[in-house]
Each structure stands twice: as structure tokens, then as C-alpha cells.
Design an enzyme around this catalytic site. Structure first.
Site, PDB file in Angstrom:
ATOM      1  N   LYS A 174       1.602   2.320   8.545  1.00  0.00           N
ATOM      2  CA  LYS A 174       2.095   1.960   7.201  1.00  0.00           C
ATOM      3  C   LYS A 174       3.432   1.241   7.332  1.00  0.00           C
ATOM      4  CE  LYS A 174      -1.184   4.434   5.244  1.00  0.00           C
ATOM      5  NZ  LYS A 174      -2.338   3.820   4.664  1.00  0.00           N
ATOM      6  N   SER A 225      -6.107  -0.372   4.163  1.00  0.00           N
ATOM      7  CA  SER A 225      -4.792  -0.026   3.615  1.00  0.00           C
ATOM      8  C   SER A 225      -3.679  -1.021   3.937  1.00  0.00           C
ATOM      9  CB  SER A 225      -4.375   1.372   4.056  1.00  0.00           C
ATOM     10  OG  SER A 225      -3.987   1.380   5.406  1.00  0.00           O
TER      11      SER A 225
END
Length: 167
Positions: free
Chosen positions: A92, A48
Site C-alpha cells: 500500500k 488495490s
């Protein structure tokens, strides 16, 4: 007399053992407080955050003070408690803060359809750097600011990647 000498010796040994145990206990308490409230190492792996982070894993150092002081902003890489599975933490990038307008591709693999939303008060919009392989705010929406656990300071492993994660 020998019995008295043994008692004094055992008392001295017991006192030294208690003193050393107290030092170890204090150290462990300090370690716990530092890990919980100041900074912590964290292992991050998966696709990711490619190309910023390695697929096979990086060890990052996350500080746990900035988010409590409101010092997290767009561009920062953060450690976040997953809103989908509270047993997991996600790493993130913060893309937008409360009140910001975000336009994003809903499903980048299958279409070019975009959507625009305004991030609600008390929330942040997070996304992985690899939009094709990231489960992030595009799927589960804005994340409550309170789920931020820390701000990533730097990569500490592998050594050839040591340093800041600035984009």
C-alpha cells in the site's frame, strides 16, 4: 599398502565434500540474512494498487532498511504485515504519518460521506491507489509502524514496467 591408499583417498574426498558443504551453507546463510534484513523480491497482484501496479501481478524489490531508520514517509509504497491476517503482507501507499490529519471517503462506492482523524503516535495511514477496490486503513484504521516490513524500491517484472513506482 592398497588399504592405506584407499583411506587417504577417502579422507581427501570427505574433506572436499565437507568444504563444499560449508561453502553452500555459508551462501545460504548470507542469502537468508540479505533477504530478511536488506532487500527481498515480492510478488504483488490484485486490484488495490491499480493503476500503479498491474492486476495480474508485478515483482517488486523491497528494501528492509529504511523503515528501521524511520525513513518512510507519505507517498512511499510499502510492504506491510496485514493487521487483519498476520499471515499476509499488503502493498500500500503511505498517506499520512503520526500526528497528521487524514480526511477520507468512508465508502467511496456507496456514498460521499467523509471522515477526518488524526493518525496516532507510532502509526501510519496506508491506502491502496484504487480506493474502490482496496482494503486499507479506511477499514482497519491506522497501522502500527512496526508492521511495516519494507519500502518498495522498484518494479523488476514485467520488464516493460521496470523502474520506480513514483506517483
Amino acid at each position: 599398502m592398497n588399504l592405506f591408499g584407499n583411506a587417504v583417498r577417502w579422507r581427501s574426498i570427505a574433506k572436499e565434500a565437507l568444504d563444499r558443504t560449508a561453502i553452500v551453507a555459508k551462501f545460504l546463510c548470507l542469502l537468508h540474512v540479505a533477504n530478511t534484513y536488506i532487500c527481498t523480491p515480492t510478488l504483488v497482484y490484485g486490484p488495490s494498487m491499480l493503476p500503479t501496479l498491474n492486476l495480474t501481478g508485478d515483482v517488486l524489490l523491497a528494501e528492509r532498511v529504511s523503515h528501521r531508520l524511520g525513513k518512510v514517509g507519505p507517498g512511499d509504497v510499502v510492504l506491510v504485515r496485514s493487521p487483519v491476517d498476520p499471515r499476509k503482507s499488503l502493498t500500500k501507499r503511505v498517506v499520512a504519518m503520526a500526528g497528521d490529519k487524514v480526511t477520507f471517503v468512508v465508502d467511496p462506492r456507496n456514498s460521499d460521506r467523509v471522515r477526518t482523524i488524526v493518525v496516532p503516535r507510532g502509526h501510519v495511514w496506508i491506502q491502496g491507489d484504487n480506493i474502490y477496490a482496496s482494503s486499507d486503513s479506511r477499514q482497519f484504521g491506522p497501522v502500527p509502524y512496526g508492521l511495516i516490513e519494507g519500502k518498495i524500491l522498484c518494479r523488476v517484472w514485467p520488464l516493460d514496467g521496470f523502474g520506480s513506482l513514483n506517483h
